[in-house]
Design a protein around this motif. Structure first.
Motif, PDB file in Angstrom:
ATOM      1  N   GLN B 272       0.815  -1.229   0.000  1.00 29.59           N
ATOM      2  CA  GLN B 272       0.000   0.000   0.000  1.00 29.59           C
ATOM      3  C   GLN B 272       0.846   1.275   0.000  1.00 29.59           C
ATOM      4  OE1 GLN B 272      -3.237  -0.138  -0.477  1.00 29.59           O
ATOM      5  NE2 GLN B 272      -3.129  -2.373  -0.476  1.00 29.59           N
ATOM      6  N   GLY B 273       2.167   1.155   0.066  1.00 36.63           N
ATOM      7  CA  GLY B 273       3.022   2.341   0.036  1.00 36.63           C
ATOM      8  C   GLY B 273       3.838   2.491   1.302  1.00 36.63           C
ATOM      9  N   GLY B 274       4.299   3.716   1.532  1.00 37.79           N
ATOM     10  CA  GLY B 274       5.177   3.969   2.662  1.00 37.79           C
ATOM     11  C   GLY B 274       4.414   4.305   3.929  1.00 37.79           C
ATOM     12  N   SER B 275       5.097   4.170   5.058  1.00 38.36           N
ATOM     13  CA  SER B 275       4.534   4.578   6.344  1.00 38.36           C
ATOM     14  C   SER B 275       5.694   4.973   7.249  1.00 38.36           C
ATOM     15  CB  SER B 275       3.709   3.451   6.966  1.00 38.36           C
ATOM     16  OG  SER B 275       4.561   2.399   7.362  1.00 38.36           O
ATOM     17  N   GLY B 276       5.395   5.186   8.518  1.00 37.81           N
ATOM     18  CA  GLY B 276       6.451   5.555   9.463  1.00 37.81           C
ATOM     19  C   GLY B 276       6.551   7.061   9.606  1.00 37.81           C
ATOM     20  N   ALA B 277       7.056   7.481  10.767  1.00 43.38           N
ATOM     21  CA  ALA B 277       7.186   8.913  11.032  1.00 43.38           C
ATOM     22  C   ALA B 277       8.066   9.590   9.985  1.00 43.38           C
ATOM     23  CB  ALA B 277       7.752   9.128  12.437  1.00 43.38           C
ATOM     24  N   GLY B 278       9.043   8.845   9.455  1.00 42.94           N
ATOM     25  CA  GLY B 278       9.954   9.414   8.467  1.00 42.94           C
ATOM     26  C   GLY B 278       9.299   9.646   7.111  1.00 42.94           C
ATOM     27  N   CYS B 279       8.187   8.978   6.842  1.00 43.72           N
ATOM     28  CA  CYS B 279       7.569   9.043   5.515  1.00 43.72           C
ATOM     29  C   CYS B 279       7.177  10.477   5.157  1.00 43.72           C
ATOM     30  CB  CYS B 279       6.362   8.108   5.471  1.00 43.72           C
ATOM     31  SG  CYS B 279       5.493   8.076   3.902  1.00 43.72           S
ATOM     32  N   SER B 280       6.317  11.071   5.979  1.00 45.81           N
ATOM     33  CA  SER B 280       5.874  12.426   5.654  1.00 45.81           C
ATOM     34  C   SER B 280       6.990  13.435   5.883  1.00 45.81           C
ATOM     35  CB  SER B 280       4.641  12.797   6.469  1.00 45.81           C
ATOM     36  OG  SER B 280       4.931  12.774   7.848  1.00 45.81           O
ATOM     37  N   ALA B 281       7.871  13.159   6.842  1.00 45.72           N
ATOM     38  CA  ALA B 281       8.976  14.083   7.112  1.00 45.72           C
ATOM     39  C   ALA B 281       9.895  14.198   5.895  1.00 45.72           C
ATOM     40  CB  ALA B 281       9.763  13.614   8.335  1.00 45.72           C
ATOM     41  N   VAL B 282      10.175  13.048   5.282  1.00 47.27           N
ATOM     42  CA  VAL B 282      11.091  13.049   4.133  1.00 47.27           C
ATOM     43  C   VAL B 282      10.430  13.648   2.894  1.00 47.27           C
ATOM     44  CG1 VAL B 282      12.265  11.526   2.485  1.00 47.27           C
ATOM     45  CG2 VAL B 282      12.560  11.155   4.932  1.00 47.27           C
ATOM     46  N   VAL B 283       9.173  13.282   2.644  1.00 43.98           N
ATOM     47  CA  VAL B 283       8.500  13.801   1.447  1.00 43.98           C
ATOM     48  C   VAL B 283       8.298  15.318   1.563  1.00 43.98           C
ATOM     49  CG1 VAL B 283       6.379  13.729   0.078  1.00 43.98           C
ATOM     50  CG2 VAL B 283       7.408  11.604   0.876  1.00 43.98           C
ATOM     51  N   LEU B 284       7.809  15.770   2.732  1.00 40.81           N
ATOM     52  CA  LEU B 284       7.590  17.208   2.921  1.00 40.81           C
ATOM     53  C   LEU B 284       8.907  17.982   2.867  1.00 40.81           C
ATOM     54  CD1 LEU B 284       5.421  19.428   3.677  1.00 40.81           C
ATOM     55  CD2 LEU B 284       6.150  19.107   6.046  1.00 40.81           C
ATOM     56  N   GLY B 285       9.940  17.413   3.472  1.00 43.33           N
ATOM     57  CA  GLY B 285      11.206  18.127   3.576  1.00 43.33           C
ATOM     58  C   GLY B 285      12.049  18.115   2.319  1.00 43.33           C
ATOM     59  N   SER B 286      11.721  17.277   1.367  1.00 49.68           N
ATOM     60  CA  SER B 286      12.535  17.219   0.142  1.00 49.68           C
ATOM     61  C   SER B 286      11.715  17.671  -1.065  1.00 49.68           C
ATOM     62  CB  SER B 286      13.078  15.799  -0.057  1.00 49.68           C
ATOM     63  OG  SER B 286      12.032  14.859  -0.238  1.00 49.68           O
ATOM     64  N   TYR B 287      10.936  16.797  -1.626  1.00 45.55           N
ATOM     65  CA  TYR B 287      10.180  17.060  -2.848  1.00 45.55           C
ATOM     66  C   TYR B 287       9.231  18.254  -2.702  1.00 45.55           C
ATOM     67  CZ  TYR B 287       6.755  15.992  -6.553  1.00 45.55           C
ATOM     68  OH  TYR B 287       5.907  16.056  -7.617  1.00 45.55           O
ATOM     69  N   ILE B 288       8.442  18.270  -1.608  1.00 49.08           N
ATOM     70  CA  ILE B 288       7.435  19.330  -1.437  1.00 49.08           C
ATOM     71  C   ILE B 288       8.107  20.666  -1.092  1.00 49.08           C
ATOM     72  CG2 ILE B 288       5.384  20.035  -0.140  1.00 49.08           C
ATOM     73  CD1 ILE B 288       4.849  17.593  -1.877  1.00 49.08           C
ATOM     74  N   TYR B 289       9.080  20.629  -0.182  1.00 46.88           N
ATOM     75  CA  TYR B 289       9.752  21.879   0.189  1.00 46.88           C
ATOM     76  C   TYR B 289      10.458  22.487  -1.014  1.00 46.88           C
ATOM     77  CZ  TYR B 289      12.111  25.302   3.107  1.00 46.88           C
ATOM     78  OH  TYR B 289      12.542  26.475   3.669  1.00 46.88           O
ATOM     79  N   ASP B 290      10.969  21.628  -1.868  1.00 42.65           N
ATOM     80  CA  ASP B 290      11.612  22.110  -3.095  1.00 42.65           C
ATOM     81  C   ASP B 290      10.604  22.822  -4.009  1.00 42.65           C
ATOM     82  OD1 ASP B 290      14.182  21.926  -4.772  1.00 42.65           O
ATOM     83  OD2 ASP B 290      12.638  21.183  -6.154  1.00 42.65           O
ATOM     84  N   LEU B 291       9.394  22.288  -4.093  1.00 42.14           N
ATOM     85  CA  LEU B 291       8.349  22.946  -4.893  1.00 42.14           C
ATOM     86  C   LEU B 291       8.031  24.334  -4.337  1.00 42.14           C
ATOM     87  CD1 LEU B 291       5.780  20.037  -5.556  1.00 42.14           C
ATOM     88  CD2 LEU B 291       7.300  21.118  -7.227  1.00 42.14           C
TER      89      LEU B 291
END
Lengths: 335, 335
Positions: B272-291
């Motif tokens: 079903q995909g990723g999970s864990g506290a690091g999941c949203s932290a990494v996506v928000l802090g890299s791909y999304i923050y870059d946008l």
């Protein structure tokens, strides 16, 4: 306002109410006369230690809201955590109440972290009322951190006894009650103690670090407080704290009391005294809060201490990182 | 300012910097191009999974401070927690840095709780700068919550894969960067799901509850955001969330993305995909923050979700209490 690690509260949020639940062993001691709910059975009618712990916390929270005359809808934030893995006592209490929940973890200093955050949230206008609460249970803590009770493992003389109890505080902007005027955020100290049965020795440097920061940031002296109340250093940890501070020129001997040192007056096998997140929560919320209410206490610097270890970190050979947060609570002392 | 469960930040604190560390499996996906530190070995040179997790978190924190041009002494509060018992990754990271530390726990929604508290503390003037950070590691989470990896246990199709990674955000009063304008505190919801392999289904109602509260408190609609970003509902949980909200008259289909759904583009056995506290932290802090930094994103409602279970609560037959905290982040979109 901020100076160093200390935050000052312009609006001096009030502790509008406190409520506590305490186990039978605890009620035989100093808090028995003052606790709201005195248990004669530490299972509290539940079938597991964990459910009993949870029920104590829930009971304390509900009782504190009732004493403050608040409904659950009036609470802007429920700040809580506990010693159990993934803070399930707090989370399940949040589920039962439906309160907006911010989970916190600071081991046995959870009570002072909760009060500190509760004061910031209400002082800053982010919540009209906040509830800060924590608790612990001797039997759930023993089997999680140490050994199953059924093993009958011998306890060493430097050990402490986890308090069975819970405390809940309603922090409110405005109104009556002792005020939270400032607080000092702790940082992790680690002097290399790795004996998990000697948490008092591990935590004493954290308390010393935070108290020194508090005195430096505020320009206050130990004598400016009627009471410097640490959380669960126990007898040995308290001696170490006084020595550490004395070496740095701060003499707290005349005003220092440790919740762990005073919570038990039975002499069975609790050795250095009480510990656990519930220890300082119960003592502050019953005996000490009562002194405030009766006008017999002016100012207290409450500095609970926490040992941030886990069985995994200890098993992997790490020493014990510790922390202490301090909050200054000021009441109106009758002359 | 407060309305319902939502707090509004008058001074609109800025996310001055974000930094992430991501594991090899994660770097094969969407975040690989944007993460600050891409690991080719998920042990990160350490001898245990737990030490690797801790080193990722510490690295992310230090990197975020460096990117924001801050020294450790400039940080008023380090808000962090993680999935390991007694949040040892956060506590040991606090020990290594010496930052004033407030431990938090909200399972996989720790990132949004940290940002929410960081915004309150900086907005309210209790800290000039706050660092909010979290992380997780597939292998430490598996052996703590489920089975030792050595057992080779089969994973059911509804399961998710814990992200190996960490993210750290510097929240600052004033300066440049996307602003945190408001946030909604979650409350615990529990629809009775007890399958610990189906956390997406357990957490979807919590996200729905918080998003509905957010829309009601702010008067905003889903279309007012460029992106509604949940944390780790995964594919199944995301479908459930959209259905639950659609039933209540809120259609988020056009703007919703789940970090867990996009973090992996390899199709191995993460189901079903990723999970864990690091999941949203990494996506928000890299791909999304870059946008945000490139002016391609105006407003994001970030609502990470957390499952507040423990192995003990599940073992004692409890269902899974869940929570979601939301923060609105607004940047300057180039037209």
């Amino acid at each position: 306002m901020r100076r160093g690690r200390t935050v000052f509260f312009e609006n001096a949020p009030k502790i509008a109410a406190a409520a506590t639940v305490a186990g039978p062993k605890e009620c035989a001691g100093a808090v028995g006369k003052f606790t709201d709910v005195a248990l004669d059975d530490d299972m509290f009618g539940e079938d597991t230690f964990e459910r009993a712990e949870r029920k104590m916390l829930l009971t304390a929270v509900k009782k504190s809201l009732q004493k403050a005359g608040l409904a659950e809808k009036d609470v802007g934030a429920f700040l809580s955590g506990d010693l159990l893995n993934q803070i399930i006592s707090a989370s399940f209490t949040a589920r039962e109440t439906g309160l907006p929940f911010l989970g916190i973890y600071s081991a046995c200093s959870t009570m002072s972290e909760g009060l500190l955050l509760g004061a910031m949230l209400t002082d800053g206008g982010y919540a009209a009322n906040a509830v800060a609460a924590t608790g612990s249970h001797f039997s759930s803590a023993e089997r999680q951190y140490r050994y199953p009770l059924e093993l009958g493992t011998t306890r060493p003389p430097q050990s402490q006894w986890t308090v069975t109890g819970a405390g809940s505080f309603v922090v409110r902007r405005g109104g009556e009650g002792p005020a939270v005027t400032c607080g000092t955020i702790g940082r992790v100290t680690d002097y290399g103690v790795s004996d998990v049965n000697n948490l008092g020795a591990a935590m004493a440097p954290a308390a010393a670090d935070t108290l020194l920061a508090h005195f430096a940031d505020t320009g206050r002296q130990p004598a400016d407080y009627d009471l410097i109340l640490t959380g669960d250093l126990g007898a040995l940890g308290s001696r170490l704290l006084k020595d550490l501070l004395w070496e740095k020129g701060a003499d707290i001997a005349a005003t220092h009391v440790d919740c762990g040192e005073i919570v038990y007056n039975v002499a069975e096998d609790e050795f250095q005294g009480g510990s656990g997140a519930g220890c300082s929560a119960v003592v502050l919320g019953s005996y000490i809060y009562d002194l405030f209410c009766r006008g017999e206490l002016g100012s207290v610097l409450f500095a609970a201490t926490g040992a941030l270890l886990s069985t995994v970190s200890s098993g992997q050979g790490e020493s014990i990182p510790c922390i202490s947060h301090a909050v200054a609570i000021e009441g109106r002392k009758r002359r």
